[in-house]
Design a protein around this motif. Sequence first.
Motif, PDB file in Angstrom:
ATOM      1  N   GLY A  87       0.697  -1.463  -0.005  1.00  0.00           N
ATOM      2  CA  GLY A  87      -0.085  -0.077   0.033  1.00  0.00           C
ATOM      3  C   GLY A  87       0.824   1.418   0.004  1.00  0.00           C
ATOM      4  O   GLY A  87       0.286   2.426  -0.271  1.00  0.00           O
ATOM      5  N   ASP A  88       2.151   1.185   0.227  1.00  0.00           N
ATOM      6  CA  ASP A  88       3.099   2.422   0.110  1.00  0.00           C
ATOM      7  C   ASP A  88       3.114   2.777  -1.208  1.00  0.00           C
ATOM      8  O   ASP A  88       3.128   1.731  -2.335  1.00  0.00           O
ATOM      9  N   GLU A  89       3.267   3.921  -1.719  1.00  0.00           N
ATOM     10  CA  GLU A  89       3.722   4.458  -2.931  1.00  0.00           C
ATOM     11  C   GLU A  89       4.687   4.879  -3.139  1.00  0.00           C
ATOM     12  O   GLU A  89       5.569   5.838  -2.209  1.00  0.00           O
ATOM     13  N   ILE A  90       5.142   5.043  -4.429  1.00  0.00           N
ATOM     14  CA  ILE A  90       6.597   5.488  -4.836  1.00  0.00           C
ATOM     15  C   ILE A  90       6.173   6.551  -6.205  1.00  0.00           C
ATOM     16  O   ILE A  90       5.300   6.109  -7.099  1.00  0.00           O
ATOM     17  N   VAL A  91       6.891   7.677  -6.223  1.00  0.00           N
ATOM     18  CA  VAL A  91       6.652   8.542  -7.119  1.00  0.00           C
ATOM     19  C   VAL A  91       7.873   8.406  -8.304  1.00  0.00           C
ATOM     20  O   VAL A  91       9.201   8.487  -7.807  1.00  0.00           O
ATOM     21  N   ILE A  92       7.752   8.330  -9.442  1.00  0.00           N
ATOM     22  CA  ILE A  92       8.652   8.357 -10.526  1.00  0.00           C
ATOM     23  C   ILE A  92       8.437   9.609 -11.249  1.00  0.00           C
ATOM     24  O   ILE A  92       7.193   9.847 -11.872  1.00  0.00           O
ATOM     25  N   ALA A  93       9.510  10.615 -11.191  1.00  0.00           N
ATOM     26  CA  ALA A  93       9.108  11.953 -11.584  1.00  0.00           C
ATOM     27  C   ALA A  93       9.928  12.264 -12.851  1.00  0.00           C
ATOM     28  O   ALA A  93      11.178  11.945 -12.776  1.00  0.00           O
ATOM     29  N   ASP A  94       9.437  13.259 -13.547  1.00  0.00           N
ATOM     30  CA  ASP A  94      10.426  13.832 -14.559  1.00  0.00           C
ATOM     31  C   ASP A  94      11.150  15.117 -13.993  1.00  0.00           C
ATOM     32  O   ASP A  94      11.267  15.464 -12.624  1.00  0.00           O
ATOM     33  N   ALA A  95      11.878  15.457 -14.811  1.00  0.00           N
ATOM     34  CA  ALA A  95      13.111  16.548 -14.563  1.00  0.00           C
ATOM     35  C   ALA A  95      12.453  17.637 -14.006  1.00  0.00           C
ATOM     36  O   ALA A  95      13.075  18.586 -13.043  1.00  0.00           O
ATOM     37  N   ASN A  96      11.257  18.118 -14.146  1.00  0.00           N
ATOM     38  CA  ASN A  96      10.419  19.513 -13.868  1.00  0.00           C
ATOM     39  C   ASN A  96       9.862  19.221 -12.447  1.00  0.00           C
ATOM     40  O   ASN A  96       9.420  20.064 -11.970  1.00  0.00           O
ATOM     41  N   PHE A  97       9.587  18.120 -12.114  1.00  0.00           N
ATOM     42  CA  PHE A  97       8.870  17.641 -10.977  1.00  0.00           C
ATOM     43  C   PHE A  97       9.274  18.330  -9.525  1.00  0.00           C
ATOM     44  O   PHE A  97      10.560  18.230  -9.319  1.00  0.00           O
ATOM     45  N   PRO A  98       8.796  18.931  -8.776  1.00  0.00           N
ATOM     46  CA  PRO A  98       9.514  19.224  -7.489  1.00  0.00           C
ATOM     47  C   PRO A  98       9.611  18.224  -6.250  1.00  0.00           C
ATOM     48  O   PRO A  98       9.277  18.327  -5.342  1.00  0.00           O
ATOM     49  N   GLY A  99      10.507  17.513  -6.714  1.00  0.00           N
ATOM     50  CA  GLY A  99      10.625  16.281  -5.870  1.00  0.00           C
ATOM     51  C   GLY A  99      11.350  16.640  -4.607  1.00  0.00           C
ATOM     52  O   GLY A  99      11.177  15.953  -3.711  1.00  0.00           O
ATOM     53  N   SER A 100      12.227  17.479  -4.489  1.00  0.00           N
ATOM     54  CA  SER A 100      13.134  17.630  -3.546  1.00  0.00           C
ATOM     55  C   SER A 100      12.323  18.461  -2.350  1.00  0.00           C
ATOM     56  O   SER A 100      12.481  18.431  -1.248  1.00  0.00           O
ATOM     57  N   SER A 101      11.384  19.222  -2.838  1.00  0.00           N
ATOM     58  CA  SER A 101      10.531  20.282  -1.945  1.00  0.00           C
ATOM     59  C   SER A 101       9.221  19.618  -1.466  1.00  0.00           C
ATOM     60  O   SER A 101       8.601  20.180  -0.615  1.00  0.00           O
ATOM     61  N   LEU A 102       8.841  18.662  -2.106  1.00  0.00           N
ATOM     62  CA  LEU A 102       7.613  18.204  -1.782  1.00  0.00           C
ATOM     63  C   LEU A 102       7.470  17.150  -0.257  1.00  0.00           C
ATOM     64  O   LEU A 102       6.315  17.100   0.198  1.00  0.00           O
ATOM     65  N   GLY A 103       8.386  16.667   0.103  1.00  0.00           N
ATOM     66  CA  GLY A 103       8.592  16.071   1.524  1.00  0.00           C
ATOM     67  C   GLY A 103       8.900  14.682   1.382  1.00  0.00           C
ATOM     68  O   GLY A 103      10.024  14.754   2.392  1.00  0.00           O
ATOM     69  N   PRO A 104       8.560  13.669   0.825  1.00  0.00           N
ATOM     70  CA  PRO A 104       8.925  12.592   0.980  1.00  0.00           C
ATOM     71  C   PRO A 104      10.931  12.516   0.421  1.00  0.00           C
ATOM     72  O   PRO A 104      11.245  13.378  -0.257  1.00  0.00           O
ATOM     73  N   ASP A 105      11.581  11.525   0.927  1.00  0.00           N
ATOM     74  CA  ASP A 105      12.940  11.357   0.319  1.00  0.00           C
ATOM     75  C   ASP A 105      12.987  11.525  -1.146  1.00  0.00           C
ATOM     76  O   ASP A 105      12.264  10.677  -1.731  1.00  0.00           O
ATOM     77  N   CYS A 106      13.905  12.283  -1.612  1.00  0.00           N
ATOM     78  CA  CYS A 106      13.998  12.202  -3.011  1.00  0.00           C
ATOM     79  C   CYS A 106      15.436  11.479  -3.452  1.00  0.00           C
ATOM     80  O   CYS A 106      16.367  11.889  -2.988  1.00  0.00           O
ATOM     81  N   ILE A 107      15.105  10.560  -4.239  1.00  0.00           N
ATOM     82  CA  ILE A 107      16.565   9.660  -4.592  1.00  0.00           C
ATOM     83  C   ILE A 107      16.362  10.045  -6.095  1.00  0.00           C
ATOM     84  O   ILE A 107      15.618  10.074  -7.145  1.00  0.00           O
ATOM     85  N   ARG A 108      17.671  10.789  -6.351  1.00  0.00           N
ATOM     86  CA  ARG A 108      18.161  11.248  -7.871  1.00  0.00           C
ATOM     87  C   ARG A 108      18.436  10.239  -8.662  1.00  0.00           C
ATOM     88  O   ARG A 108      19.074   9.153  -8.256  1.00  0.00           O
ATOM     89  N   ALA A 109      17.886  10.235  -9.797  1.00  0.00           N
ATOM     90  CA  ALA A 109      18.359   9.303 -10.992  1.00  0.00           C
ATOM     91  C   ALA A 109      18.480  10.094 -12.317  1.00  0.00           C
ATOM     92  O   ALA A 109      17.425   9.822 -13.241  1.00  0.00           O
ATOM     93  N   ASP A 110      18.894  11.206 -12.176  1.00  0.00           N
ATOM     94  CA  ASP A 110      19.009  12.016 -13.213  1.00  0.00           C
ATOM     95  C   ASP A 110      19.480  11.604 -14.743  1.00  0.00           C
ATOM     96  O   ASP A 110      19.126  12.044 -15.731  1.00  0.00           O
ATOM     97  N   GLY A 111      20.319  10.579 -14.778  1.00  0.00           N
ATOM     98  CA  GLY A 111      20.823   9.750 -15.976  1.00  0.00           C
ATOM     99  C   GLY A 111      19.908   8.902 -16.550  1.00  0.00           C
ATOM    100  O   GLY A 111      19.937   8.231 -17.627  1.00  0.00           O
TER     101      GLY A 111
END
Length: 142
Positions: A23-47
């Motif tokens: 039931g836990d959720e994970i977000v896979i986000a694009d380069a424009n997404f506010p991943g670092s400021s949203l709250g959950p841990d942000c795992i970088r995968a820029d490549g």
Amino acid sequence: MLRDIDPLLSPELLYALRAMGHGDEIVIADANFPGSSLGPDCIRADGSSASEMLQAVLSVTPLDTFVPDPVVTMQVVGDAEAVPEAVADFQRIIDATADNPAQIQGIERFAFYDRAAHAFAVVQTGERRLYGNIILKKGVIG
């Protein structure tokens, strides 16, 4: 390196996926997404692209079968019925890779942000296609 584990799955991401419960959720986000400021841990995968990351995550993570919407994306602002290129690609990957393929459900932009803010983690990719964001609800391994 590990055998049969997609190399896009970094140690940090593998830890998050393993630590997630049903039931836990994970977000896979694009380069424009506010991943670092949203709250959950942000795992970088820029490549990587969001599609490549979705394929990698689904290779080790089941989708929830107990809810009607285990996979959601952000609707196009002003055209909720539009299917962006990234979302069409996501559906093809889900259909081919997921152990329990599900139909993607679109939700309004700010509803997506609210749901993402309560996710276990955000994986911020280098995806440049617009609307290249997806939330997966983890299922049970039987």
